[in-house]
Design a protein around this motif. Structure first.
Motif, short mmCIF file in Angstrom:
data_model
loop_
_atom_site.label_atom_id
_atom_site.label_comp_id
_atom_site.label_asym_id
_atom_site.label_seq_id
_atom_site.Cartn_x
_atom_site.Cartn_y
_atom_site.Cartn_z
N LEU A 1 6.09 -15.09 -1.94
CA LEU A 1 5.00 -14.36 -1.32
C LEU A 1 3.72 -14.46 -2.15
CD1 LEU A 1 6.90 -11.16 -0.22
CD2 LEU A 1 5.60 -12.61 1.30
N ILE A 2 2.61 -14.54 -1.45
CA ILE A 2 1.29 -14.44 -2.06
C ILE A 2 0.68 -13.12 -1.59
CG2 ILE A 2 -1.01 -15.45 -2.26
CD1 ILE A 2 0.24 -18.16 -1.62
N TYR A 3 0.27 -12.28 -2.52
CA TYR A 3 -0.27 -10.97 -2.16
C TYR A 3 -1.79 -10.98 -2.23
CZ TYR A 3 4.39 -8.90 -2.42
OH TYR A 3 5.71 -8.59 -2.21
N HIS A 4 -2.38 -10.23 -1.31
CA HIS A 4 -3.84 -10.08 -1.29
C HIS A 4 -4.17 -8.61 -1.07
CE1 HIS A 4 -7.97 -11.61 -0.77
NE2 HIS A 4 -8.11 -10.58 0.03
N TYR A 5 -5.04 -8.06 -1.93
CA TYR A 5 -5.39 -6.64 -1.88
C TYR A 5 -6.80 -6.45 -1.31
CZ TYR A 5 -1.44 -4.97 -4.71
OH TYR A 5 -0.19 -4.63 -5.16
N SER A 6 -6.95 -5.39 -0.53
CA SER A 6 -8.26 -4.98 -0.03
C SER A 6 -8.33 -3.46 -0.11
CB SER A 6 -8.47 -5.42 1.42
OG SER A 6 -8.35 -6.82 1.54
N GLU A 7 -9.45 -2.95 -0.59
CA GLU A 7 -9.60 -1.51 -0.78
C GLU A 7 -10.75 -0.99 0.07
OE1 GLU A 7 -9.37 -0.55 -5.12
OE2 GLU A 7 -9.04 -2.71 -5.25
N PHE A 8 -10.55 0.18 0.69
CA PHE A 8 -11.52 0.73 1.64
C PHE A 8 -11.63 2.23 1.47
CE2 PHE A 8 -9.67 -3.04 3.48
CZ PHE A 8 -10.74 -3.73 3.99
N LEU A 9 -12.85 2.73 1.58
CA LEU A 9 -13.07 4.16 1.67
C LEU A 9 -12.92 4.61 3.11
CD1 LEU A 9 -16.22 4.46 -0.61
CD2 LEU A 9 -13.97 5.43 -1.11
N PRO A 10 -12.43 5.81 3.35
CA PRO A 10 -12.39 6.32 4.73
C PRO A 10 -13.79 6.70 5.20
CG PRO A 10 -11.64 8.00 3.22
CD PRO A 10 -11.86 6.77 2.40
N ASP A 11 -13.94 6.90 6.51
CA ASP A 11 -15.23 7.30 7.05
C ASP A 11 -15.68 8.64 6.49
OD1 ASP A 11 -15.59 5.05 8.57
OD2 ASP A 11 -14.54 5.85 10.30
N ASP A 12 -14.74 9.54 6.23
CA ASP A 12 -15.06 10.79 5.56
C ASP A 12 -13.87 11.12 4.66
OD1 ASP A 12 -13.04 11.84 7.24
OD2 ASP A 12 -14.52 12.30 8.77
N GLY A 13 -14.13 11.86 3.61
CA GLY A 13 -13.05 12.14 2.67
C GLY A 13 -13.43 13.28 1.75
N ASP A 14 -12.49 13.60 0.85
CA ASP A 14 -12.69 14.73 -0.06
C ASP A 14 -13.21 14.30 -1.42
OD1 ASP A 14 -10.52 13.44 -1.09
OD2 ASP A 14 -9.12 15.11 -0.87
N GLY A 15 -13.65 13.05 -1.54
CA GLY A 15 -14.15 12.56 -2.82
C GLY A 15 -13.09 11.87 -3.65
N ARG A 16 -11.83 11.93 -3.23
CA ARG A 16 -10.77 11.26 -3.97
C ARG A 16 -10.00 10.25 -3.12
NH1 ARG A 16 -7.34 16.19 -6.11
NH2 ARG A 16 -7.70 16.77 -3.93
N SER A 17 -10.14 10.35 -1.81
CA SER A 17 -9.32 9.53 -0.93
C SER A 17 -9.88 8.12 -0.79
CB SER A 17 -9.23 10.17 0.46
OG SER A 17 -8.63 11.44 0.39
N TYR A 18 -9.00 7.19 -0.73
CA TYR A 18 -9.34 5.86 -0.26
C TYR A 18 -8.07 5.13 0.13
CZ TYR A 18 -8.34 3.28 -4.71
OH TYR A 18 -7.76 2.68 -5.80
N PHE A 19 -8.23 4.03 0.82
CA PHE A 19 -7.11 3.27 1.35
C PHE A 19 -6.99 1.94 0.62
CE2 PHE A 19 -8.44 5.92 4.95
CZ PHE A 19 -7.23 6.47 5.33
N CYS A 20 -5.78 1.43 0.61
CA CYS A 20 -5.52 0.10 0.08
C CYS A 20 -4.64 -0.65 1.08
CB CYS A 20 -4.82 0.17 -1.28
SG CYS A 20 -4.51 -1.45 -2.02
N VAL A 21 -5.09 -1.82 1.48
CA VAL A 21 -4.32 -2.68 2.37
C VAL A 21 -3.77 -3.83 1.54
CG1 VAL A 21 -4.40 -4.21 4.36
CG2 VAL A 21 -5.69 -2.08 4.39
N VAL A 22 -2.46 -4.00 1.57
CA VAL A 22 -1.79 -5.06 0.83
C VAL A 22 -1.18 -6.03 1.83
CG1 VAL A 22 -0.08 -5.64 -0.92
CG2 VAL A 22 -1.28 -3.44 -1.03
N MET A 23 -1.61 -7.27 1.75
CA MET A 23 -1.09 -8.30 2.65
C MET A 23 -0.19 -9.25 1.87
SD MET A 23 -4.61 -9.16 4.72
CE MET A 23 -5.61 -9.09 3.23
N GLY A 24 0.99 -9.49 2.42
CA GLY A 24 1.91 -10.43 1.83
C GLY A 24 2.07 -11.65 2.73
N TYR A 25 1.81 -12.83 2.18
CA TYR A 25 1.87 -14.07 2.96
C TYR A 25 2.98 -14.96 2.43
CZ TYR A 25 -2.91 -12.82 4.37
OH TYR A 25 -4.01 -12.18 4.85
#
Length: 422
Positions: A184-208
């Protein structure tokens, strides 16, 4: 009148009669004392900063300004406004991120100064922006030992709120198909939500792998990573080489680097699919395509070829390429004619001097690199302005991230016993 003698200034005007002053105060009170008229005034203030200042007048004004129904009307009449953009180049040693004010107005001068000096606080370490959303930044800092730290920052808040958050999670265990012997080859992408509490964010991990693509969505909850959703499909794809991605809390879109397709991961249905690009659109070079979030659902695609900017919208429902339709077309030579651009070199049918750096939600604006300049284009008004000229010392542009005004405004929280605001 004697010649050469200076004229005397006119006498001061007498104070207005008491009756007139009383009448003026009564007229103002009749307007501002009427809740319906007050709400109509508040909703037309134009800037979130103006609305916030109005909310500080008294408790009654705060209740109206912070009312959700008024905020919805305010946003409809006054779409989210860009304050400026952070820029980084490949100059060595790397300087702090530059802040470029865009269409500055006096009322936002203080906010622009806060944004411009924000990265002064990161002395002794280099910093890069990984995502920008709603007046917040996801920042990575690196010390002399090249150790990195993630931080969610609010450059426009008076306290310049900064919260250290955990690094992205480790690669998830992905089971490959029996016929798939590739690693597998992994690829990471990180995103802030449209609104949040100042600590939240998302991470999308793709495995190819050779035969399979798997996507995991992680959400930071209480400083811990939690798998929110995942999807997998037998699609032989390869990781993207550039960050042409979009995440809108329900779907993940990724511009694939080896094919003229967009990867779509629907986390609600746990499905993965691909969308062909609109007819005539080709992902032939970096910077010619970028995706924009569409309010409600769907996406916009902004595409530049030679000096022509095309904006496509993908209809809701289905991944058929026929769901694309052209919503706008702009001749960049024409809208930038007053900016004294030196040349528009063309190589193999594409403008080598034009690249898309960043786009706004709902395809409202675009930041372009045009012949060595960073140009902001308001797509709605067709107004273009130069915001920065790249120098030989800059070498190469690395990132451009827009910074929007905070929405919704952060209103003060009052207790019932608080009588400071009347």
């Amino acid at each position: 009148m004697e010649i050469g003698r200076p004229l005397r200034p006119p006498p001061p005007l007498p104070p207005p009669p008491v009756a007139a002053a009383v009448a003026a105060a009564a007229a103002i009170s009749s307007v501002l004392g009427d809740d319906d008229l007050l709400r109509e005034i508040l909703v037309r203030l134009g800037l979130p900063t103006s609305l916030l200042r109005a909310a500080l007048v008294c408790r009654r004004w705060l209740c109206h300004a912070s009312d959700p129904s008024l905020l919805r009307r305010f946003r409809d009449l006054n779409p989210p406004r860009i304050l400026g953009a952070y820029l980084s180049t490949s100059v060595r040693p790397p300087p702090r991120l530059r802040f470029l004010p865009i269409s500055p107005v006096p009322e936002l001068a203080a906010a622009a100064r806060r944004a411009g000096s924000f990265f002064d606080t990161f002395k002794g370490s280099s910093a890069t922006v990984r995502d920008s959303r709603g007046g917040r930044l996801l920042v990575s800092t690196f010390d002399d030992r090249h150790d990195s730290t993630r931080q969610v920052c609010s450059p426009l808040s008076p306290a310049r709120d900064t919260t250290v958050v955990p690094p992205p999670p480790p690669p998830p265990p992905i089971e490959l198909n029996d016929d798939d012997e590739e690693c597998l080859i992994y690829h990471y992408s990180e995103f802030l939500p449209d609104d949040g509490d100042g600590r939240s964010y998302f991470c999308v991990v793709m495995g190819y792998s050779e035969l399979q693509t798997t996507v995991y969505l992680y959400e930071l909850r209480g400083m811990n990573w939690v798998v929110k959703a995942s999807a997998s499909a037998l699609l032989p794809l390869s990781p993207p080489k550039s960050r042409v991605m979009l995440f809108n809390n329900a779907k993940f879109y990724c511009m694939l680097s080896t094919t003229n397709k967009i990867l779509v991961c629907d986390f609600l249905s746990s499905g993965i699919s691909v969308i062909d690009l609109p007819g005539g659109v080709e992902n032939n070079h970096g910077g010619c395509i970028m995706l924009s979030q569409r309010e409600g659902s769907g996406i916009y695609l902004i595409y530049v070829k030679e000096s022509q900017l095309h904006i496509f919208c993908h209809r809701k429902g289905g991944d058929d390429p026929g769901n694309w339709f052209l919503v706008d077309h702009i001749c960049l030579r024409q809208v930038c004619s007053n900016l004294d651009m030196v040349s528009w070199p063309s190589v193999d049918g594409f403008s080598a001097g034009v690249k898309i750096c960043a786009v706004g939600d709902n395809a409202k604006f675009v930041l372009l690199e045009v012949s060595g300049y960073i140009v902001f284009l308001d797509i709605t008004t067709r107004q273009a302005e130069k915001v920065y000229e790249l120098t030989p010392e800059d070498k190469e542009l690395v990132i451009v991230y827009p910074l929007m005004l905070i929405w919704p405004p952060v209103f003060p929280q009052l207790k019932e016993s608080d009588d400071q605001m009347g």
